[in-house]
Design a protein around this motif. Structure first.
Motif, mmCIF file in Angstrom:
data_model
loop_
_atom_site.group_PDB
_atom_site.id
_atom_site.type_symbol
_atom_site.label_atom_id
_atom_site.label_comp_id
_atom_site.label_asym_id
_atom_site.label_seq_id
_atom_site.Cartn_x
_atom_site.Cartn_y
_atom_site.Cartn_z
ATOM 1 N N PRO B 59 131.727 74.117 27.029
ATOM 2 C CA PRO B 59 130.903 72.970 27.460
ATOM 3 C C PRO B 59 129.425 73.097 27.111
ATOM 4 C CG PRO B 59 132.097 73.953 29.326
ATOM 5 C CD PRO B 59 132.487 74.725 28.116
ATOM 6 N N THR B 60 128.891 74.312 27.152
ATOM 7 C CA THR B 60 127.469 74.480 26.808
ATOM 8 C C THR B 60 127.240 74.179 25.331
ATOM 9 O OG1 THR B 60 127.381 76.233 28.449
ATOM 10 C CG2 THR B 60 125.506 76.038 26.958
ATOM 11 N N LEU B 61 128.149 74.724 24.512
ATOM 12 C CA LEU B 61 128.051 74.436 23.072
ATOM 13 C C LEU B 61 128.204 72.945 22.809
ATOM 14 C CD1 LEU B 61 130.034 77.213 21.167
ATOM 15 C CD2 LEU B 61 127.603 76.658 21.026
ATOM 16 N N ALA B 62 129.119 72.324 23.558
ATOM 17 C CA ALA B 62 129.359 70.885 23.387
ATOM 18 C C ALA B 62 128.081 70.099 23.694
ATOM 19 C CB ALA B 62 130.495 70.437 24.296
ATOM 20 N N ALA B 63 127.365 70.528 24.748
ATOM 21 C CA ALA B 63 126.119 69.840 25.106
ATOM 22 C C ALA B 63 125.078 70.024 23.998
ATOM 23 C CB ALA B 63 125.582 70.371 26.429
ATOM 24 N N LEU B 64 125.029 71.227 23.445
ATOM 25 C CA LEU B 64 124.061 71.480 22.363
ATOM 26 C C LEU B 64 124.402 70.654 21.123
ATOM 27 C CD1 LEU B 64 123.475 75.330 22.692
ATOM 28 C CD2 LEU B 64 121.951 73.454 23.332
ATOM 29 N N ALA B 65 125.706 70.518 20.848
ATOM 30 C CA ALA B 65 126.125 69.698 19.699
ATOM 31 C C ALA B 65 125.710 68.243 19.915
ATOM 32 C CB ALA B 65 127.635 69.810 19.505
ATOM 33 N N GLY B 66 125.868 67.771 21.157
ATOM 34 C CA GLY B 66 125.448 66.405 21.480
ATOM 35 C C GLY B 66 123.943 66.245 21.257
ATOM 36 N N THR B 67 123.185 67.272 21.651
ATOM 37 C CA THR B 67 121.729 67.251 21.475
ATOM 38 C C THR B 67 121.368 67.140 19.997
ATOM 39 O OG1 THR B 67 121.619 68.745 23.355
ATOM 40 C CG2 THR B 67 119.615 68.478 22.076
#
Lengths: 261, 297
Positions: B59-67
């Motif tokens: 999920p953290t990586l997913a948030a960074l990808a969204g960013t």
């Protein structure tokens, strides 16, 4: 140092409003020259500076700086070579930013701006010393927004900003015209001191014939986009307002005449 | 009693959306660029994060990808404006419209549920305490970090040039800054914040929806207006602080309004009227420049 070869600038080309602002104008400026430029409204003075600064592109001709062709260089590239002070004090400074921030922006003229702290302690000390020379008390107001300053203070700051990084070419575009007479004189004296002290190559457009004659070692008069009169050195030093008027009174109308009387 | 009930939820919501306000402050206030990409980049962040989480990404990586996706979207708006010379408002509207389709493509449908998936907030669910506490602390940490980075960045040599681009473009070009590039970078950073907010909120609320960005700009503007009325934005530090404070207070006002009987469907109407009043009253009074002068509006 600066070479203009038959430059032509036409506004609204191929329309009814077509206007030739510069017409096959050639000029050679040596390093260390202080050139004053006069001429009536529409003679092409400001266009000449715009073209040299890269804010306008010439239609024909070439512009060289030390032999390097810069004809197509836009303003932010020309910034490497030159700095400019505008007539309107509002144009030369960023109002919502502080005095020290403005100076920092100016100090990095033409350089790469990095991700490191902008207004460092060492820089701030330097700015303080430089501002003290102006005698306006600005050295104690480094963190004040420039928008709080008067027109004269802002223009003095703009002048300091333009010369801070020792440009090889300084462009002054009627930079005292918007100031009251007393302030205009102060700023002009300051300008002369900075130019002499640093031996800056300068192009100064002015509406004021006294200024054009009293300052600099080279004067050109523009008329309809070309050079009508070009005097240098001794000949320029001897030239008087009356001589210019009797010879060119016909073409020098409006403000230039007003300032001469 | 009423306040006790609304304060935790407003604080959570306010902090969650504070990154949107921070992003909007960067474009509207610092760059003086009225960027409307936000309504599209917010759900973009949510869409990318949700899709990746469903695909099994951390999920953290997913948030960074969204960013990162938000950063690209912002840059594209900047390129439309600076390279293709499309009007700034239209460039934002174009990007926002395009992103609607892009977001549907990314998610494959209009809505992705995340309730049974691991999210950044999952560890807190297991904890034996009021859920608000850790969630608010996490948002607080993220906001603090983003604000700190923004403050530092805007005081660097490049950051100062970015500020000058919004203040006096002619001047800073004359000092050798390619303001086109500065605009593109600034829009990218702004929309990265907005998309990060979308990615976190999707995980917090347990779903991502293609419509969750509608009205985001107006809400963000309302936040900024409120924030700047409370915290005079005399410098960059206070400007970013004002955005965060404004976001929390805005959500508080909304929460109180809802408690007092404001229909949720009328929320955007109320927010819009709020912004119109704030911007319009000075003009109505005949002042040339209002106290709440908003650059870029």
């Amino acid at each position: 140092m600066l070479t203009l070869q038959e430059i032509t600038k036409i506004f609204n080309k191929n329309t009814q409003d077509e206007k030739r602002a510069l017409h096959r104008l050639s000029l050679e400026i040596e390093a260390g020259d202080f050139v004053t430029i006069i001429g009536s409204n529409g003679a092409g003075k400001s266009t000449l500076l715009d073209v040299v600064a890269g804010t306008l592109m010439v239609d024909e001709g070439r512009i060289l700086v030390d032999g390097e062709d810069v004809t197509r260089a836009p303003d932010y590239v020309m910034a490497k070579h030159l700095a400019r002070v505008f007539q309107n004090p509002l144009i030369g400074t960023a109002a919502s930013m502080t005095i020290e921030e403005n100076l920092c922006l100016a100090q990095l003229r033409g350089q790469r701006r990095r991700l490191r702290w902008g207004v460092t302690k060492a820089r701030r000390e330097r700015y303080k010393d430089m501002l003290a020379v102006l005698g306006l008390g600005l050295e104690n107001r480094l963190k004040d927004k420039v928008g709080l300053l008067s027109g004269g203070q802002r223009q003095s700051l703009a002048l300091l900003m333009s010369t801070l990084s020792m440009p090889r070419l300084l462009l002054l575009d009627e930079h005292t015209a918007a100031l009251d007479p007393r302030m205009a004189e102060k700023v002009m004296e300051l300008t002369d001191v900075i130019i002499r002290d640093n031996n800056l190559t300068t192009l100064m457009v002015t509406h004021n014939m006294h200024q054009a004659l009293n300052y600099g070692n080279h004067m050109i008069m523009l008329h309809q986009g070309n050079i009508q009169l070009d005097v240098r050195g001794q000949a320029k030093a001897r030239l008087t307002v009356n001589e210019v008027l009797s010879q060119f009174g016909e073409t020098l109308k409006d403000e230039t005449l007003l300032c001469a009387t | 009693m009423l306040l006790l009930k609304v304060v935790p939820i407003s604080l959570e919501q306010g902090l969650a959306y504070a990154l949107v306000a921070l992003g909007i402050a960067l474009t509207f206030r610092v760059l003086a660029f009225p960027d409307l990409t936000v309504d599209g980049s917010f759900p973009l962040g949510g869409a990318v994060a949700a899709r990746l989480i469903v695909e099994g990404v951390d999920p953290t990586l997913a948030a960074l990808a969204g960013t990162l996706a938000g950063f690209v979207a912002g840059c594209l708006t900047g390129i439309l404006n600076t390279r293709l010379k499309i009007n700034s408002l239209l460039a934002g509207i174009l990007m926002m419209t395009i992103l609607y389709s892009v977001n549907l493509r990314i998610m494959g449908r209009a809505n992705i549920q995340l309730l049974d998936r691991p999210t950044i907030f999952s560890p807190f669910e297991a904890m034996d305490m009021n859920r608000y506490v850790p969630v608010i602390l996490l948002f607080l940490a993220v906001i603090f970090l983003c604000k700190l980075l923004t403050d530092l960045f805007l005081n660097t040599e490049y950051g100062l040039a970015l500020q000058a681009t919004g203040d006096n473009e002619d001047m800073i070009r004359a000092f050798g800054v390619n303001t086109d590039n500065a605009t593109v970078i600034g829009l990218g950073i702004s929309n990265a914040f907005v998309a990060l907010s979308g990615a976190l909120i999707a995980q917090d609320q347990g779903f991502s929806d293609v419509g969750m960005g509608i009205g985001m700009i107006v809400a963000g503007l309302a936040s900024i207006i409120i924030g700047e009325a409370l915290v005079k934005p005399k410098n960059v530090f206070r400007l970013t602080f004002a955005a965060i404070v404004g976001s929390v207070v805005y959500r508080l006002i909304i929460a109180v309004g809802l408690r007092l009987g404001l229909a949720p469907t009328d929320l955007k109407l109320a927010t819009g009227v709020m912004v119109i009043l704030a911007l319009g009253i000075p003009a109505f009074k005949g002042e040339r420049e209002g106290k709440l002068k908003l650059r870029g509006v």
